[in-house]
Every structure is written in structure tokens, then in C-alpha cells.
Design an enzyme around this catalytic site. Structure first.
Site, short mmCIF file in Angstrom:
data_model
loop_
_atom_site.label_atom_id
_atom_site.label_comp_id
_atom_site.label_asym_id
_atom_site.label_seq_id
_atom_site.Cartn_x
_atom_site.Cartn_y
_atom_site.Cartn_z
CD GLU A 1 1.98 -8.00 2.74
OE1 GLU A 1 2.84 -7.17 3.06
OE2 GLU A 1 1.37 -7.96 1.66
CD GLU B 1 -2.83 -5.86 1.86
OE1 GLU B 1 -2.01 -5.25 1.14
OE2 GLU B 1 -2.66 -6.08 3.07
C1 GAL Z 1 0.81 -4.71 1.51
C2 GAL Z 1 0.56 -4.40 2.98
C3 GAL Z 1 -0.31 -3.20 3.19
C4 GAL Z 1 0.10 -2.09 2.29
C5 GAL Z 1 0.03 -2.59 0.89
C6 GAL Z 1 0.28 -1.54 -0.16
O1 GAL Z 1 1.97 -5.42 1.34
O2 GAL Z 1 -0.04 -5.51 3.59
O3 GAL Z 1 -0.28 -2.79 4.52
O4 GAL Z 1 1.40 -1.69 2.60
O5 GAL Z 1 1.00 -3.59 0.73
O6 GAL Z 1 -0.03 -2.08 -1.40
#
Ligand code: GAL
Length: 802
Positions: free
Chosen positions: A391, A462
Site C-alpha cells: 500500500e 485484501e
Molecule cells: C490494509 C493493510 C493491512 C491491514 C488492513 C486492515 O490497508 O494493508 O495491513 O491494516 O488494511 O483492513
């Protein structure tokens, strides 16, 4: 002959460092004895001071005796030290390593070793490690905030390695194939010294006890340190369902001496990301997975092989996923070994989180990437290298270097780089995107083209996570919505052919910094809690696999837990063909997967929207036709409240007259068949049916009887290279095995035999369940754990230690 001597026991540790410790290595005062993997500070479950483990500490060990011949060398190999290490031998500085997630090694110069002869190094040789576990801005992932803890200490294993000075290094194995059936074997390596024309490489390929291939290759015939074996046709490919592994042995023969230099488990397979999806051995596979941190309660990262294996097994066999993203750093080698063995695909990435540091910082990041790829390029389970800091923003110079580095090291795997915005500069093969668009009532995933701006391989790395944090002790509606959000995203990934798959955030809750989480230093983002106990969302994943029947009903059926005591629609996660529902053993209805709402996923949830069935006709005075109308009106009342559709109001008026009914009579019916407030509680039975046979059953009933259950993941522990551990899960259930989600009583554990509990031995249940890990204490025997609940309920677990 390579010799590996694990040195994980008999370390001395102290949570401080003084320069004078280097000159007084034999002095053990102030130090405590520890075994590796070791955490520099045991932490509470939650609400702790996160700076408490960010310290400089000292580790030292008196090396075992070893014999090294003239032409051999000895090195020490560290698998992971967080976050910076300085290594000293008998007080002399050997070297340093930056970064906590990748291995490193140093030669132990013979001149610095104390010996009784030139070969016998048997005197007091002390290895000293200064470990800096502070979040230093100069080391990735640090420099700004990070949503996870990085813990501290020598948290992975350490070995001495004795090796011939002339050795093969960087052995890399590739298994190209045109058709996914006939494979070639490409082996490349470096040699540490110049070779002679008479040198030969010996190669053997083994399938268990069967040698499939044996070759002796003259060094003169090798071009660029490469061996190619074409068209191996008796090979069984490495697949998710049948992850066949072979053993490759490589030896270098020089001057009549033969050295076994490299033994490695390999799998034959090809992987490819295309714009229409991911292919394994030429077959398309939709990736369905979860992200995993490598953390555990109390001890952070410091867990040995069996705990790493257990996480991989839980992902594969309990949650039924086919891919795991090792967020946001390389995992333990044990985790990858297990993924190879069980057929679980892995996406690996360099350490980092959103922040990019200065040039020196970037060089360290590139170094970690290099170390990661060299360590892991022979794992068939690894399918993609993440070459960007998770990110982070675009950075042309940095990411040109990182993707090029990955390409130079490994041409067989695609690269990705996880971003959270559209239209990013793409220097990698796959647009790996964290898609958090879903908010419950909108689209579940973005369209790939909208994000990548061009047609290219695309993977959702994710989803969910912080968009809907959910605790195992949250209300029913929260836990159900949490599960449904995961279901909607999975379904959406299946419905869009250009999405290679979706990897949910995340496998289990994890400790985090004060800048994130729920204020207690926990991010409640898991489909499991921190102790690996399931929330309802775990059922969404578990129900997608086809290997074994799965059935879970996402409701506690406690009417007082629902608004207006209305249970509403009941969501069932199952891979059964259909379910039959019974109320107090009377058949109500049959329900099928909801292929309308979830049209694409392998096993859509089943929505039970009628707990009345034929009962109005069978129990009351209505004709069959009128009973159906009354049922419809009652269910509409559940849906619309007083705002019933006009047709319902008209039909109700007609039926009131026909059956001489009052509003009070109608309210009674509603209470009896729908709301239930003022009625005796009911027992519901759900039979899961596959091929017309009941394969699974769930019973939901108000309980008067409670059972304390405990189960060890493994009841036989073995000390190999260090201590062994197993998780013991504890839960309070009703007689039908359903966890009682609000139970928070105190559990006390008493251990006898050669076992120790990791963390506190007394704790409360969380969401009706908990777990603890026990570790072996260096002796054989039988360990017995008595587990008692504060109300006197008891159970026990027995564990054998080899
Ligand atoms: C994303 C990140 C993860 C975690 C996640 C929580 O932005 O890559 O490490 O923080 O959010 O939803």
C-alpha cells in the site's frame, strides 16, 4: 558433506546490553537460560505498553564442540532476528544484519575459534548476539506507523553449518512444462571456488525410495552452471489437491571426493497469471484466500515449526482456502514447507507497510527482497513475489529496481505489488489491489479495468478487514453481517472472470499499535479470533471447499438477543446440496443454496426465511390455502412491520371475518410462530444433505446443561531441533456442541509432567472460547493438563512428549 547442527537450546538472554558483556561472555549472571524461538518480552493478551518489547537485548551461547577438516568451513545461520543484529565470536565482531524477516549467516573464522587441535573446536567458544528490536526509522517496515506489531528477539531458529569450502550455492530449481504433464528440470547454482575440468556434478531425483533420475555431469559440459533435464515424463505434477513432492540431491565431486551439498524437496508445476485469471499447470484456478500475520498471543512471532504447520493446516483443512498471502513479509520457512506439503498456494512479499524511507532504507528493502527470493524460490507453493511495499505510493525508481531484481532472480514467477489506489504505475505483472469498496449495501468489488486502467492480470489482495471489525463477542447482527460481507466479496470475485481471486483480511485478529485497532491493541479483523477460534465469517470460507461436509448456522436462536425478538432470516453456511429444517422435531421445510444472491461462488449460503412450514395448517384451524396466506402475511409483518402491502391488509380483513379473528388472535399467531416472545423456547434441527444422505447436523436449543470442552491440536509432541508446541482450544458449549458466545468465565489450567503453558495459566473465556499453547520442557513423558472453569466444570487433556 554438509552438516547442520541446530543451536536452539542453552542460549542465555538478558533484556539489556552493555559493551562490557562482550568481554565477559562466560559470565552468566544477569542472564536467564532460554530456548529458540524466543521472544524478548512476553506480552499480555491486550492493553499493554507496546514500547515494552522495543529494546536492545543480549543473547549468547557456548557453542557445541565440532570437528572441521582443513578444507571445511563453519558458519552460523540465523533464520530471523528482529530487527537488527550484531554478531560476535569470542568478543570479536563478525558482522551485522538489518531486517527481521530474512535469514543471514556468517563464517566463524577458524582463527577466532578456540581449539585443542586444528580440527577439534572444543573449547569455550561463545557466540554473542546484540539484538536491537526497536522500531528504527532506518529499517523497513519502520519510519512511520505500522498496523501490526513486529515483536523482538531471536524469534526463529539458528544453526551451525559445516561445509566444504568448495560448495554449490544459490541452487535454484525450475520446472517448465509445455502441457502441464511433461516437465523439464532446470537447475542453476554458483560455486564458491574455481572448478577443475575433472569436477563433476552428481544429481539424483527421488520419489520416496525410488530413484527416478541419476546423472553424473562433467563440469566441462555445463554451461553457465546450469543443468537441464528435458522431458521427464513419469512426473506427477504438484497440484492443490495432490501436492506431490520429490527429493532432489545434488553433489559436487572433486578430486575423487564426493560432497553431498544440497538436498531439497521440489514440486513440478507451472504457474501463470493471465488477464483472465490464474493458471496452475495450465488449469485455471480461482484464488480464494486469507491474509496471515505470523503472530501468536503473548510470544508474538516466536513459535516453532509445529505452530507454523498448524496455521497452514487450519487455512487448508478448516478454512478450505487455496491461497494465503504472507502479509506483509516472508513467513517462517516451516510455514512454507507445510504449504508445499499440503498444497496451499502462497503470495509472498518484501517487508513493509505504506511507508517508503530514504535511499539507504530502500536499499535494505531491496536486500530483504533478494534474501526472500533466494530463500524461497524452490517452494512450489509460492506463486507470486510482492515487490512493492504494501500500500505504498508509486515510486518509479525504487519499484523499477525491485521488480527488476525479482525478474533477474526468478523468471518463472510473476511479480505483483500491493496498492490501494486506482491507476497506479504498473511495473509488475499483476495488478494486486486491496479492494475495500464494500460497505454492506453497495458493490462488493471494483471492476478490474476501473482500477488497473488496462487489461492485465488482476488479483484482490485484501478486502473487508478494517471496513467491518468484528469481535467474537459482538452482537449477532454484527457477526452475521461480517460473514455476509466476506461472502459477497468472494461471490463477486467468482463472478468476474478477470479477477484471479480474492484474499480476505484476514485469518485471525492480531495485536497492533495504539494508532490502530480497538483501543486494546487488537485489530479484530480476523475470521478467527487471536486464538484461532472461528467467528461466523470462518464458515463462509470453510463452506467453499468440497473435501468434507461443512454446516454451520449463523444464529444463536436466542430470541432475546434480537430486535423485537425476531430471529429474522437465518443464514446457513454449508457445502451441502440442501438442508432440512425441523422445529421441535417437526419437519418445517427444505432450503437450497441462494443462487440468486450468490450466483457465482461454489457454495452459496442457504437463507432460511421460513421457520413456520406447514405448521399453521397442521396445528391451527385454517384450511391449507388460508394457512399459506396467513403465513405470507406473518412473514411480511416480520419484513415490513406495520406497513403491510395493501393486498395483505385486504386478505387479512377477509380472513378475520371468515375465522372470526381479532387483532389479538393475529398477534398471538405472530408471537407463537414468528417472534416467540411469551412462548416456550424451541429446538431447531438442521440436517445437511449431500446426494440425498444426511451428512451433517446442527441443533440449536436453549441450554440448561453446559459442557467445558478442550482439545489439543496434537497430542504427540516431539522435540527435534528445539521445543515443540501445540494449541489447546477450550470452549463452553451446550450439549449439542454449539459454543456459548457470551461465556466469559475464568478458566484455570494446571499442568503436570514435562510441559509448560505459554502465557497465563488463568484467563477468561472470550466469546465462549479461548486457547492456549503448551510447550515441551526438554524431557520425555506424559503431560497432563487439568482445565477448570470458575463454576467448577472440569475437563482435561493428555499429551505425550517424545
Ligand atoms: C490494509 C493493510 C493491512 C491491514 C488492513 C486492515 O490497508 O494493508 O495491513 O491494516 O488494511 O483492513
Amino acid at each position: 558433506m554438509i552438516q547442520r547442527i541446530p543451536i536452539n537450546n542453552d542460549w542465555f538472554y538478558k533484556p539489556t546490553f552493555n559493551q562490557s558483556d562482550l568481554t565477559t561472555v562466560a559470565n552468566e549472571s544477569d542472564f536467564i537460560k532460554v530456548r529458540l524461538p524466543h521472544t524478548n518480552k512476553e506480552l499480555p493478551y491486550h492493553y499493554f505498553d507496546e514500547s515494552s518489547y522495543q529494546l536492545i537485548s543480549s543473547y549468547k551461547i557456548k557453542l557445541p564442540t565440532f570437528i572441521v577438516t582443513e578444507d571445511e568451513e563453519i558458519s552460523v545461520h540465523f533464520e530471523g532476528v528482529m530487527a537488527y543484529a550484531e554478531i560476535y565470536l569470542n568478543g570479536t565482531f563478525l558482522g551485522e544484519h538489518f531486517g527481521g524477516y530474512t535469514p543471514f549467516e556468517f563464517n566463524l573464522p577458524k582463527g577466532l575459534l578456540k581449539a585443542s587441535s586444528s580440527e577439534h573446536f572444543d573449547k569455550d567458544n561463545w557466540l554473542f548476539v546484540k539484538v536491537d528490536s526497536r522500531e528504527r526509522d532506518d529499517i523497513p517496515p519502520f519510519g512511520y506507523v505500522v498496523d501490526y506489531l513486529t515483536y523482538g528477539g531471536i524469534y526463529r531458529e539458528v544453526q551451525l553449518q559445516i561445509n566444504h569450502t568448495k560448495k554449490l550455492r544459490n541452487v535454484k530449481i525450475e520446472t517448465p512444462s509445455m502441457d502441464g504433464k511433461t516437465f523439464n528440470l532446470n537447475i542453476s547454482f554458483d560455486v564458491t571456488q574455481s572448478t577443475q575440468p575433472s569436477d563433476e556434478v552428481l544429481l539424483e531425483l527421488w520419489d520416496d525410495d525410488n530413484c527416478l533420475e541419476k546423472q553424473k555431469i562433467s563440469w566441462l559440459k555445463l554451461t553457465d552452471n546450469h543443468i537441464h533435464i528435458n522431458e521427464l515424463d513419469q512426473i506427477i505434477p504438484w497440484k492443490i489437491t495432490t501436492p506431490k513432492l520429490y527429493v532432489l540431491k545434488l553433489a559436487l565431486q572433486s578430486n575423487e571426493q564426493k560432497y553431498f551439498l544440497h538436498t531439497c524437496k521440489i514440486g513440478f508445476r507451472t504457474v501463470a497469471f493471465k488477464s483472465d485469471g490464474f493458471y496452475l499447470n495450465g488449469e485455471k484456478v480461482k484464488l480464494r484466500g486469507l491474509n496471515r500475520h505470523q503472530s501468536y498471543p503473548y510470544v508474538g512471532y516466536a513459535m516453532p515449526k509445529s505452530a507454523q504447520f498448524a496455521d497452514a493446516d487450519q487455512l487448508k483443512y478448516e478454512l478450505g482456502v487455496n491461497v494465503v498471502r504472507s502479509s506483509h513479509y516472508p513467513p517462517s520457512r516451516h510455514f512454507l514447507d507445510r504449504c508445499d506439503e499440503i498444497g496451499l498456494l502462497v503470495i509472498e512479499e518484501l517487508p513493509g507497510w505504506q511507508h517508503i524511507g530514504d535511499q539507504a532504507w530502500q536499499n535494505l528493502a531491496l536486500n530483504s527482497l533478494d534474501e526472500m527470493i533466494r530463500r524461497d524460490w524452490n517452494h512450489p507453493s509460492v506463486i507470486l513475489w510482492g515487490t512493492r511495499i504494501n500500500e505504498s505510493k508509486d515510486d518509479t525508481a525504487f519499484y523499477t529496481k525491485s521488480s527488476q531484481l525479482a525478474k533477474n532472480l526468478d523468471t518463472t514467477r510473476a511479480t505483483g505489488g500491493v496498492r490501494n489506489f486506482a491507476g497506479s504505475e504498473v511495473l509488475e505483472d499483476v495488478y494486486t489491489y486491496n479492494d475495500f469498496v464494500h460497505r454492506g449495501n453497495n458493490r462488493a468489488l471494483e471492476l478490474p479495468k476501473k482500477i488497473s486502467k488496462k487489461e492485465m492480470p488482476y488479483l484482490v489482495t485484501e478486502h473487508n478487514g478494517h471496513m467491518y471489525p468484528t469481535k467474537s463477542f459482538d452482537t449477532e447482527s454484527k457477526k452475521i453481517e461480517h460473514a455476509l460481507r466476506h461472502a459477497r466479496v468472494i461471490n463477486s470475485a467468482y463472478s468476474e472472470k478477470n479477477i484471479s481471486g480474492a484474499i480476505g483480511w484476514c485469518m485471525f485478529d492480531y495485536n497492533t499499535h495504539k494508532d490502530f485497532g480497538s483501543g486494546d491493541k487488537i485489530c479484530y479483523h480476523g475470521v478467527l479470533d487471536m486464538f484461532r477460534n472461528p467467528k461466523y465469517a470462518a464458515g463462509v470460507y470453510a463452506s467453499q471447499q468440497s473435501d468434507q461436509p461443512y454446516l454451520s448456522v449463523a444464529s444463536n436462536f436466542a430470541i432475546g438477543d434480537y430486535e423485537a425478538s425476531e430471529l429474522g432470516k437465518i443464514i446457513v453456511f454449508t457445502n451441502c446440496d440442501y438442508i432440512k429444517v425441523y422445529r421441535n422435531d417437526i419437519y418445517i421445510n427444505t432450503f437450497y443454496p441462494d443462487q440468486t444472491t450468490f450466483s457465482a461462488m461454489p457454495h452459496p449460503p442457504i437463507i432460511v426465511d421460513d421457520l413456520i412450514g406447514n405448521l399453521l395448517y397442521e396445528n391451527e384451524r385454517f384450511s391449507e390455502k388460508d394457512a399459506a396466506i396467513i403465513k405470507k402475511i406473518l412473514l411480511h409483518f416480520l419484513k415490513y412491520g406495520g406497513e403491510l402491502p395493501l393486498i395483505d391488509k385486504i386478505q387479512m380483513g377477509i380472513l378475520f371475518v371468515k375465522y372470526k379473528m381479532s387483532f389479538a388472535d393475529a398477534a398471538d399467531l405472530y408471537g407463537k410462530y414468528i417472534a416467540g416472545w411469551g412462548e416456550k423456547s424451541k429446538t431447531y434441527r438442521f440436517d445437511g444433505i449431500m446426494k440425498d444422505t444426511v451428512v451433517s447436523q446442527v441443533i440449536k436449543s436453549a441450554a440448561d446443561e453446559f459442557i467445558l470442552r478442550a482439545k489439543a491440536d496434537c497430542t504427540l509432541l516431539t522435540e527435534e531441533e528445539t521445543y515443540d508446541v501445540t494449541r489447546v482450544s477450550v470452549c463452553l458449549t451446550d450439549p449439542y456442541g454449539e459454543t456459548l458466545a457470551y461465556a466469559s468465565q475464568i478458566v484455570t489450567c494446571t499442568v503436570s509432567g514435562p510441559l509448560e503453558i505459554i502465557g497465563p495459566s488463568s484467563f477468561s473465556l472470550i466469546g465462549g472460547a479461548r486457547a492456549f499453547w503448551v510447550k515441551t520442557a526438554g524431557k520425555k513423558g506424559t503431560g497432563h493438563i487439568e482445565i477448570t472453569l470458575e463454576n467448577g466444570l472440569e475437563t482435561s487433556v493428555e499429551i505425550t512428549i517424545k
